[in-house]
Structure formats: C-alpha cells, structure tokens
Motif scaffolding. Sequence first.
Motif, mmCIF file in Angstrom:
data_model
loop_
_atom_site.group_PDB
_atom_site.id
_atom_site.type_symbol
_atom_site.label_atom_id
_atom_site.label_comp_id
_atom_site.label_asym_id
_atom_site.label_seq_id
_atom_site.Cartn_x
_atom_site.Cartn_y
_atom_site.Cartn_z
ATOM 1 N N LYS A 161 0.368 19.945 -7.758
ATOM 2 C CA LYS A 161 1.062 20.823 -6.807
ATOM 3 C C LYS A 161 0.643 20.529 -5.366
ATOM 4 C CE LYS A 161 1.499 24.515 -10.245
ATOM 5 N NZ LYS A 161 0.950 23.692 -11.331
ATOM 6 N N LEU A 162 0.605 19.241 -5.031
ATOM 7 C CA LEU A 162 0.253 18.806 -3.683
ATOM 8 C C LEU A 162 1.509 18.259 -3.004
ATOM 9 C CD1 LEU A 162 -3.155 17.016 -4.444
ATOM 10 C CD2 LEU A 162 -2.814 19.321 -3.567
ATOM 11 N N SER A 163 2.294 19.167 -2.462
ATOM 12 C CA SER A 163 3.572 18.762 -1.871
ATOM 13 C C SER A 163 3.376 17.846 -0.670
ATOM 14 C CB SER A 163 4.369 20.007 -1.467
ATOM 15 O OG SER A 163 3.606 20.825 -0.588
ATOM 16 N N LYS A 164 2.340 18.099 0.109
ATOM 17 C CA LYS A 164 2.090 17.264 1.285
ATOM 18 C C LYS A 164 1.763 15.829 0.881
ATOM 19 C CE LYS A 164 -0.592 17.246 5.579
ATOM 20 N NZ LYS A 164 -1.681 17.924 6.347
ATOM 21 N N LEU A 165 0.988 15.673 -0.176
ATOM 22 C CA LEU A 165 0.655 14.337 -0.669
ATOM 23 C C LEU A 165 1.897 13.651 -1.223
ATOM 24 C CD1 LEU A 165 -1.624 12.295 -1.292
ATOM 25 C CD2 LEU A 165 -1.863 13.399 -3.506
ATOM 26 N N LYS A 166 2.776 14.417 -1.815
ATOM 27 C CA LYS A 166 4.002 13.859 -2.368
ATOM 28 C C LYS A 166 4.886 13.288 -1.265
ATOM 29 C CE LYS A 166 7.330 15.128 -5.960
ATOM 30 N NZ LYS A 166 7.832 16.248 -6.793
ATOM 31 N N GLU A 167 4.897 13.969 -0.126
ATOM 32 C CA GLU A 167 5.679 13.493 1.006
ATOM 33 C C GLU A 167 5.126 12.201 1.586
ATOM 34 O OE1 GLU A 167 5.564 16.741 3.655
ATOM 35 O OE2 GLU A 167 6.818 18.075 2.416
ATOM 36 N N GLN A 168 3.826 11.987 1.451
ATOM 37 C CA GLN A 168 3.183 10.808 2.032
ATOM 38 C C GLN A 168 2.876 9.744 0.992
ATOM 39 O OE1 GLN A 168 -0.280 12.569 3.831
ATOM 40 N NE2 GLN A 168 0.867 13.475 5.532
ATOM 41 N N ALA A 169 3.551 9.833 -0.165
ATOM 42 C CA ALA A 169 3.272 8.899 -1.257
ATOM 43 C C ALA A 169 3.529 7.449 -0.852
ATOM 44 C CB ALA A 169 4.124 9.272 -2.471
ATOM 45 N N GLU A 170 4.535 7.218 -0.057
ATOM 46 C CA GLU A 170 4.860 5.841 0.336
ATOM 47 C C GLU A 170 3.723 5.207 1.139
ATOM 48 O OE1 GLU A 170 8.383 3.356 2.715
ATOM 49 O OE2 GLU A 170 8.509 5.542 2.475
ATOM 50 N N GLY A 171 3.169 5.966 2.062
ATOM 51 C CA GLY A 171 2.081 5.436 2.870
ATOM 52 C C GLY A 171 0.829 5.168 2.058
ATOM 53 N N TYR A 172 0.534 6.046 1.107
ATOM 54 C CA TYR A 172 -0.671 5.849 0.287
ATOM 55 C C TYR A 172 -0.480 4.716 -0.718
ATOM 56 C CZ TYR A 172 -2.400 10.157 2.321
ATOM 57 O OH TYR A 172 -2.839 11.120 3.200
ATOM 58 N N ALA A 173 0.761 4.509 -1.169
ATOM 59 C CA ALA A 173 1.025 3.355 -2.029
ATOM 60 C C ALA A 173 0.783 2.064 -1.260
ATOM 61 C CB ALA A 173 2.463 3.413 -2.547
ATOM 62 N N ALA A 174 1.194 2.043 0.007
ATOM 63 C CA ALA A 174 0.936 0.865 0.839
ATOM 64 C C ALA A 174 -0.557 0.652 1.045
ATOM 65 C CB ALA A 174 1.643 1.029 2.185
ATOM 66 N N LEU A 175 -1.326 1.761 1.135
ATOM 67 C CA LEU A 175 -2.771 1.651 1.309
ATOM 68 C C LEU A 175 -3.422 1.004 0.080
ATOM 69 C CD1 LEU A 175 -5.345 2.418 2.953
ATOM 70 C CD2 LEU A 175 -5.328 4.585 1.719
ATOM 71 N N ILE A 176 -2.973 1.401 -1.112
ATOM 72 C CA ILE A 176 -3.517 0.811 -2.338
ATOM 73 C C ILE A 176 -3.162 -0.675 -2.415
ATOM 74 C CG2 ILE A 176 -3.277 0.815 -4.861
ATOM 75 C CD1 ILE A 176 -3.186 3.805 -4.794
ATOM 76 N N MET A 177 -1.917 -1.007 -2.088
ATOM 77 C CA MET A 177 -1.510 -2.419 -2.142
ATOM 78 C C MET A 177 -2.278 -3.250 -1.120
ATOM 79 S SD MET A 177 0.596 -2.496 -4.612
ATOM 80 C CE MET A 177 1.222 -4.168 -4.414
ATOM 81 N N GLU A 178 -2.542 -2.661 0.027
ATOM 82 C CA GLU A 178 -3.303 -3.377 1.055
ATOM 83 C C GLU A 178 -4.711 -3.706 0.571
ATOM 84 O OE1 GLU A 178 -5.165 -2.509 5.517
ATOM 85 O OE2 GLU A 178 -3.646 -1.163 4.655
ATOM 86 N N GLU A 179 -5.307 -2.768 -0.192
ATOM 87 C CA GLU A 179 -6.663 -2.983 -0.674
ATOM 88 C C GLU A 179 -6.704 -3.912 -1.875
ATOM 89 O OE1 GLU A 179 -10.798 -2.618 -1.066
ATOM 90 O OE2 GLU A 179 -9.439 -2.126 0.590
ATOM 91 N N LEU A 180 -5.770 -3.748 -2.810
ATOM 92 C CA LEU A 180 -5.819 -4.493 -4.069
ATOM 93 C C LEU A 180 -5.016 -5.792 -4.035
ATOM 94 C CD1 LEU A 180 -5.526 -1.605 -6.684
ATOM 95 C CD2 LEU A 180 -7.572 -2.605 -5.668
ATOM 96 N N ASP A 181 -4.125 -5.916 -3.082
ATOM 97 C CA ASP A 181 -3.287 -7.122 -3.005
ATOM 98 C C ASP A 181 -3.429 -7.783 -1.641
ATOM 99 O OD1 ASP A 181 -1.362 -9.045 -3.616
ATOM 100 O OD2 ASP A 181 0.298 -7.783 -2.930
ATOM 101 N N PRO A 182 -4.633 -8.266 -1.302
ATOM 102 C CA PRO A 182 -4.806 -8.919 0.005
ATOM 103 C C PRO A 182 -4.039 -10.225 0.113
ATOM 104 C CG PRO A 182 -6.778 -9.198 -1.333
ATOM 105 C CD PRO A 182 -5.883 -8.262 -2.089
ATOM 106 N N GLU A 183 -3.662 -10.814 -1.034
ATOM 107 C CA GLU A 183 -2.903 -12.075 -0.991
ATOM 108 C C GLU A 183 -1.419 -11.840 -0.740
ATOM 109 O OE1 GLU A 183 -6.458 -12.156 -3.488
ATOM 110 O OE2 GLU A 183 -4.563 -11.086 -3.749
ATOM 111 N N ASN A 184 -0.987 -10.544 -0.700
ATOM 112 C CA ASN A 184 0.407 -10.176 -0.436
ATOM 113 C C ASN A 184 1.371 -10.772 -1.457
ATOM 114 O OD1 ASN A 184 -0.114 -8.613 1.899
ATOM 115 N ND2 ASN A 184 -0.260 -10.478 3.136
ATOM 116 N N LEU A 185 0.963 -10.749 -2.733
ATOM 117 C CA LEU A 185 1.859 -11.229 -3.776
ATOM 118 C C LEU A 185 2.886 -10.167 -4.169
ATOM 119 C CD1 LEU A 185 -0.651 -13.116 -6.101
ATOM 120 C CD2 LEU A 185 0.898 -14.076 -4.399
ATOM 121 N N GLY A 186 2.674 -8.952 -3.732
ATOM 122 C CA GLY A 186 3.643 -7.899 -3.989
ATOM 123 C C GLY A 186 3.424 -7.144 -5.282
#
Length: 931
Positions: A285-310
């Motif tokens: 029930k974290l509506s604010k986090l749900k609204e910012q899901a796209e940005g946090y998904a990018a944060l995870i990809m930035e950390e785990l996918d430094p080679e930018n393989l997608g």
Amino acid sequence: MRTSSFAKCTTSELDLPENFETSSPTATGRHAYGAMLPVFLNDLRSNHHRELVEITLELENDAVILRNIAAASSAPNASPSSSHDAGDEEVVSSVGVGIMRSLSITSKIRKTFPWLRSMSLRSSTSSSESIAAVEDPITTARNARRMRAELERTRSNAERGLKGLRFISKSGEASDELWRKVEERFEFLAKDGLLHREDFGECIGMEDSKEFAVGIFDALARRKERKTMSKITKEELRHFWLQISTQSFDARLQIFFDMADSNEDGRITREEVQELIMLSASANKLSKLKEQAEGYAALIMEELDPENLGYIELWQLEMLLLEKDRYMNYSRQHSSTSVGWSQNMTNLKPKNKFHKIRKKLQCLALEYWRRGWILLLWLFTTSCLFTWKFYQYKNRTSFEVMSYCLPIAKGAAETLKLNMALILLPVCRNTLTWLRSTTVRKFVPFDDNINFHKMIAFAIVVGIVVHAGNHLACDFPLLVNSSPEKFSLISSDFNNKKPTYKTLLTNVEGVTGITMVTLMAISFTLATHKFRRNAVRLPPPINALTGFNAFWYSHHLLGLVYILMFIHGSFLNLAHKWYQKSTWMYISVPLLLYIAERTLRTRRSHHYAVKVLKVSVLPGNVFSLIMSKPTGFKYKSGQYIFLQCPKISPFEWHPFSITSAPGDEYLSVHIRTVGDWTQEVKILFTEDDHPPPVNCHATFGELIQIDQRGQPKLLVDGPYGAPAQDYQNFDVLLLIGLGIGATPFISILRDLLNDKRTIDELTDSNTETSKSDESFNSFTSLNVTPGRNKRSQRTTNAYFYWVTREPGSFEWFKGVMDEVAEMDHKGLIELHNYLTSVYEEGDARSTLITMIQALNHAKHGVDILSGTRVRTHFARPNWKEVFNKIASKHPYSTVGVFYCGMPVLAKELKKLSLELTHKTTTRFNFHKEYF
C-alpha cells in the motif's frame, strides 16, 4: 535433503562434440560451458599431463550448489612435482566456478526437479550469438562479473546467510497445520473443485496482497507450461504450495525471478522490473512508490546492468540481495543502529534465591519509592481520619440509638472531605508545572498526577457508597424505628421531634446529599474510559452522552457539588458547634487554589491570543499550525499548551504538544483530526471564504498564508509541564513516539540542535579570535556558565524511534530530520523510522522495496519512503535489542526513556527499563504520556 557429488573430469570426459574448436565454439558449447570454456580447454589440451579436477556439488532440496573445485590429489599419472602454484590454482578455481555453474543439469537432477528443464531450455541461443559473446568485450565483462560474484558466494558460504524471500511465514516452513488451513480455505473458495486465479491469494493467506499472489500464481503456472491457466485443482494447489513454502532460498529466488520473467527467456528487462516494483508497492500500500516505479527500475538496471545490455539475469538479482547489507552500511550513523558498541555489560545475575529476591525488592524500591511514600502517606492519613471519627461517634450517646452504622458513616464522611480536597490538586496544572522546576520533583511523581486523580476519584466512590449506604439502609431506619426511651437520648439534636424517613430525605442535609450523589454519579460515569473515548454505542439522541464533550461538560457539574457540599456540611443534625462542622476546613484552600488557577488561565488565554501565520495540511489527517509567539511566552521542550477557538466553542480547551523549540521565534503544534473539534479547526483554517476564492482546500504539504483580516480568534493557555520536559536531567535520551506521539520529542530534537548550533558558533568564534591556551581556557569557562550550554552538557546522546503506520507521516517533520542529518556529524542524535504497514524485511512482498531502499540510500543518501536522509525500517522494532545496545554503549549512565503513544507498548518498555537497570550498569528511567 543434502547429498554431495564428487566428480573427476578431464577434457576427454567432458563429452564434447568431435568438431569442437577452441576459437569458435558452437552454440551448444557456449550454452553448456560458458564463454571462457574454449580458453580453458585449450589450456588443458596444451598440457601433456592428463590433469583431473575434483568438483564438489551439493543438492539442497531443489537447488544445486557448487561447494569446491580443486586439483585432484590422486590423479592418475600425476607426479608429486607436477603441482600448480597458488596463482594457477586460483585461476583454475575462478574459471572452474564459471564452468560448473554453466554446466548442463544431469538427467537425474532434471527428473527430480522437472522445472529446471525449462531453465536450461530457455537459455539456449544460436551459434552466431555464441561467437559474438566470446568476441564481445561487454559480454565478456559481464561474464567476468558473474564469475567473481559466484566465486565470492562459494568462498564465503554466503548462501547460508540468505534468509529473505519468504512467501508464507516467518520461518518459511510448510507445516501440516498451515496446509490444513489452506485446505479449509480451498473448500470454501473453490467452485466445482477448482480454485480461481483471483482467489489464490486469499487461499494461501495473502488476502491483503492479492495482486502479488496473482503474480506468484502466474509464475508457477508458466512452469507447468500453461500460460493461460485460470483455475487449479486441489492437487495443483498442493504442488504450488510446496514450491512457495520451500526452505531453499535458491528455489524461492527462482520463483521471485520468474514473477518478473514473463516471457521465460531467463532475462528480465527494465519494464519487467518496473512491473514487479508496482506489485510490491501495491502489496504494501505504498502509492507514492508505485508512482515512482519507473525511476527505481532504472536505478536497479543502472546498478546491475553497467554494460547496458538491457537485461539482468538471476545471478545479478541474487548478487543484489547478497550485498544489500553492504549498501546499508553506507548509511549514516543516525539512520542505522550503531556498530562497534562496547560489550561491557556486567554480569549481575543473582547467585542464589535470597540474592534474587533482594535484587527484585531493590528493583521495586528504586522504581516505586516516590509513588510508594505518597500512597502510604495518603492511606495512613485516611485511616487515621476514619478511625478518629469512628471512635468519636462510638463514644457518643447517638451510638446507643444507631449502633455501628453511625460511626462507620461518619468515618467515611471524614475521608470524603479529605479526598474531595485532594482531588483538586492533581489538576492544578500551573502549580504542578512550577513544582516540576523545583527540587520537589525528586520526591513527588508529578508524571502520575492523572493516575492519582483517578485513584482519589475511586476512593470517593467507595466513600459515597459507605457513607450514603449506611445512612439510607442502616442508621436512618434505626433512628426512625427507635424506642421513645432511646430517642430521648438524642431528641435535642432533632428539636425534640422524632423524624420520619421521609423527613430525613427531604431536609436540607438529605436533599443536598442526594443531589451531590446524583451529580457525581453522572460526572464519574461519563469520565470513564469507554464513555470518554466514545466506545459505548448508544442509539440517538442518547449517543450525545458519550465522547469527550460529554466528559468535559459533565465534569463542570462538580463545581455545583462543592457548593452543595458546603451547605450539606453546615446543616448536620448531630453537630452544632462551628468547629465540629469541618467541611470548609478541608476544601477551602484547595478550592481557592483551583479557582485562582482557572482565573489565571482565563486572563492569560486572552493575553496570549495568537495569530496563525501558516497552515500545512499533511498526510494521515494531520495539519500543523504555525502561530505568532505571544510576548513573554516561555516554555521548555516537551511541554504542551491548550488551544481554544471561540468561534467553534467558547468553553472547550484541547491540549497539544509544542513542536517548536524554545529558541524559535514562532509557536507550532501538529494536530491530528480525530474528533469534531479538531475537524472544525482544520476546516476553519484551511478553507478560505474570503475573496478571491482561488483554492479553497490546501493541497498536500501546501503552506497557506492566512489573511489576518477577519481571521478566527485562537487562544493559547500554557505552557504546562509534561514528563519530557525533564530530558536535560539525563545523560542519554531514548525517545519513543507512536504516530502523532512523536510531537513532544520533535521540540526536544529542535532544542538539542539549537544548543549544538550555539556551541558550534561559539567554537568557530573562539577559533577565529585566538588560538592561545588562555583563550581556550576562556572558551571552556564560557561553555560551563549557567544557562543553556550548561544544561545541555549532561545529555550526550539521543535516540529517537518513531513508529507509524502511515508512510506519509514522515512528511510531518521532514525538515527536522534533514537538519539533524546535516548538522549532526558526530552522530550524537540517532533517528530511526519504523513503518509497520510494510511487511517485515525478509518477506517476499517487501524484498524488492528493501533492495531499492538500500540502493537509493547508498547512491543518493535519501530514503525512498520518508524522503529524508533517515533510513526507514520495516515492521516493528525489536525493543529488547534496542535497550541492550544502548546499555552496551553507555555503561554507568542514566538513560531517560520517554514514551508517548498507546498504553499497550508502555508495559513492555517499562518492563525492559526495569530489567536492564538491574542486569547492567546502565540505569533506565521510564516516563510515559498517553494520547
């Protein structure tokens, strides 16, 4: 189940294709053996010795774990002189880890775990992709990271420490009792023997997280190669249950990964990570986090996918979980429990039963001696008065007529006089506030003033029952039915006329007595907890008799009771001399003190009329009022004030903790709308009826500038003393607030910051003016001068624990928290936020949120839930651990434990304070406030 498999492999035993080339691996070679396999095989073939490698595998439930890779000590044709050096062994081990983690699962294991077959199938690729992987430096870099991560896990046995991702229970055990409950729910929810996909969450116990449960359902359904499965049988439910309730972390991690991997390609993209974040946010029930899901998904990809393989793979998600604690360690000291605390807790365990009893008595004496002597003094005084009056009337001639009924009634009346006087003292707030600042506080427990008030009220009820009961049921009938001979002994007290029962009830003494009992019964009943808290549900219009307003107005009926009490005591039948009518002697002084208090309160409130400067509407039905500070208004942190709005009610006063610091130029309070009065105040100050009507309601967090023309009048009365105002008397502070109960401690934090700012400014000023020893001594003496600096020196550390259910509550004091984080470089103040609405750390529904929180705090220094630099913990604190660590860090110190919240937690905190006080060298003094 655990079983170890040992294998010795050579290049000829790897079952390679005949045409396998080291420089150009086939598709099968790349999938089964990894990108580094050609290099490794070429190195093996170039060696004229046939070297063997010993590989240790372990089967743990449904997981295959690599335990060790080493050169075989008993290899055939191996001479003692042909051993490798340490560097070669490390290379072989490192590469071997990558190889073995990439090897195909044996047929036996595939039969045991059928779902692993789909894993191997989904990762196969074409021959051209294999060649590109070998030649592409980006892919090679990712493979190298994978090898290092997996080797690190193997070397440290870190898989044993991975305890998260629980889908079912805290322990993760699929007990028969839990399954029986699932079966019962299945029978209730199933239709025609089939359970619908939408009911899966309720069936397995995730009724509050149905969307998340549907994600689990779809992931398990894809394993059965039934992507469009919408219903399952009981057997299929049992199969699903066994998979999600497994104790294997690797199996749970695979399910979690499959929830995002909707296309079953063994990879999850940023969009799939975003979808999983939204599922987790919805479950918590974290509506604010749900609204910012796209940005946090990018944060995870930035950390785990430094080679930018997608995309990211299973091992990368596992690595993030494994290294979560490392990210957490980047947090500042005030946002996580301090480490490296000294463990010098003394062993004060009693040696025998006698010492144990003595220790317990010492504990009770230390905690209750102030309450004890007050209570004993009161009991002794009431007993003496009752005994004195009892024997006084026992020796009178009236005893011959009315026997023991009369002295018992008169003895109870004497205690009533005393208690009716004493009950006024605990509510003389101005007097108590002044006494708190004197040495009297060391001997009198002012924090228990309301409890003492309630205890006296109970004693009054008992006194009324004994006094009035004896009159009505005992001595009145004896008097009326007495013989003429006996009545003649006391006839002069009744003007030589024998009274009837009706006469005794209708004379001045009888009417005033009955009226007093009636009024006090109404007042005391409406003051009980259930009536005052509106917990009693009555049909209209009688329901108006419950609630705070009924309690408040009915309590003012007691003013009429005191007037009637004077009259009642002046028309006694058996007492005729003025000094025998002692009612006025008991209640005159306390009543005059109380009247003076109310007069002062009325005059001061008009003098302290304030202007509301700003209003801030906050989440959780809370709004803050920032008011002008009245001239001459002085207070201490932790105190509270009463507010009255004449436009709403000219009689109602409501208490609120002050959230501004004494050094601030304004006065602020935070108000939660929980009743009619607070709701009307919010509407009055947040709705603008004056032109131009731009925006009638304040938006979230918006500050509204109040038009001073025609502004509703707001009166302030106070300040009044509270337990938290004595915080400066302790070496260490432990401040615990539940929800809105954090308000009295915000002022303390502000005050500590102001003190620190003053000291820092003095330090900087002193450094600039002179650096000589003489100047340093002068500065030292300046710091110990009487005043704020001297007062603040004793308090060396403060720990603030704020527990709330509303994630938006952290917006209330966001500025204070950021200011603490900015200024407190030495970690003197530790802030700990706990959000109980989020599932505890380790639950699969909060796992991804925990990872995002750790990443964001490590990278940006900001918590994703509070929006401050203070990291938010999930679920409730382990209070025993909190107390133990504070005792460990601060031996031989006095810790002031201040709690404001619901009474339930107060019992646990008080018990821990007593326990740790006598098990360690640290003394905990517990103080509580309820709301």
